[in-house]
Write an enzyme that holds these catalytic residues in place. Structure first.
Site, mmCIF file in Angstrom:
data_model
loop_
_atom_site.group_PDB
_atom_site.id
_atom_site.type_symbol
_atom_site.label_atom_id
_atom_site.label_comp_id
_atom_site.label_asym_id
_atom_site.label_seq_id
_atom_site.Cartn_x
_atom_site.Cartn_y
_atom_site.Cartn_z
ATOM 1 N N ASP A 195 -1.560 -1.051 5.949
ATOM 2 C CA ASP A 195 -1.754 -0.478 7.284
ATOM 3 C C ASP A 195 -3.209 -0.427 7.720
ATOM 4 O OD1 ASP A 195 -2.177 1.535 5.275
ATOM 5 O OD2 ASP A 195 -2.149 3.043 6.863
ATOM 6 N N ASP B 271 0.865 -1.170 0.000
ATOM 7 C CA ASP B 271 0.000 0.000 0.000
ATOM 8 C C ASP B 271 0.908 1.228 0.000
ATOM 9 O OD1 ASP B 271 -2.405 1.604 0.473
ATOM 10 O OD2 ASP B 271 -1.616 1.827 2.502
ATOM 11 N N ASP C 94 -0.177 5.118 1.034
ATOM 12 C CA ASP C 94 -0.406 6.053 2.151
ATOM 13 C C ASP C 94 -0.399 5.312 3.488
ATOM 14 O OD1 ASP C 94 -1.245 8.679 0.694
ATOM 15 O OD2 ASP C 94 -2.438 7.124 -0.266
#
Length: 219
Positions: free
Chosen positions: A170, A12, A14
């Site tokens: 995250d 991922d 961000d």
């Protein structure tokens, strides 16, 4: 080195590879200023991120008074214009990320990014930070359904030439996509976690990127 279990490691963006909270927060607060809303405090910005920029705006509106009477489409366009013009002012790799990417590449692993950020903006950001050439595959929003749908992760594997893959993220958007794509997931505890890290549904949780390769080796 031949025993490393993954041919592909996807990330991922961000809150995983890059701390984008400063620039995303500035864009959100610019949009809020246009409708005379108070800014979101810096410490609250990370709670808005995950699931794409429109959801980030919707969360910010909910936090500052709701969306009744707001032209959300127009405000979203303003947010994107501001963000694109100021995309890499504060954004940087998380500690240890550059070395970790180097070490994975030295193992012969193909690196990929799958993000809910628009692909045009992802590529602009990677260009600004001189990251593009590190990755065999960059997939952003616009072609496939957003995570947690698995489509973009399947495309990642295909674009990287096939092989066993793992995904690092995250949020539940990331772990959900990995689970749906039937690949192992690693969660980072330092990102924009939408649940406590050990409740994200990952196969492993790391607190620093120096722990990623050992964690992947155990999966």
């Amino acid at each position: 080195m031949d025993l490393f279990p993954f041919a592909i490691v996807g990330f991922d963006l961000d809150g995983t590879l890059l701390d984008t909270s400063g620039d995303l927060g500035a864009a959100v607060n610019h949009a809020l200023s246009l409708i005379d809303r108070p800014p979101v405090p810096r410490e609250a910005v990370t709670g808005l991120i995950g699931g794409g920029a429109r959801l980030m705006l919707q969360r910010a509106l909910a936090l500052t008074g709701g969306s009744d009477g707001i032209d959300e489409d127009a405000l979203f366009a303003e947010l994107l214009t501001f963000y694109e013009a100021n995309i890499a002012v504060y954004t940087a790799l998380y500690p240890g990320a550059a070395l970790m990417l180097d070490d994975l590449a030295a193992l012969g692993v193909k690196l990929a990014v799958v993000t809910n950020k628009r692909e045009t903006m992802t590529r602009k950001l990677f260009g600004a930070l001189d990251l593009t050439d590190r990755f065999a595959c960059i997939i952003g929003a616009g072609t496939y359904p957003l995570k947690p749908a698995p489509d973009a992760l399947h495309a990642m594997v295909a674009q990287c030439g096939g092989g066993r893959a793992a995904f690092v993220g995250d949020t539940t958007f990331d772990t959900g996509a990995a689970r749906a794509a039937q690949m192992p997931a690693v969660a980072v505890s330092f990102g924009f976690n939408d649940r406590p890290p050990h409740e994200l549904g990952a196969d492993a949780v790391i607190d620093h990127f120096d722990a990623l390769i050992p964690a992947l080796s155990r999966l």
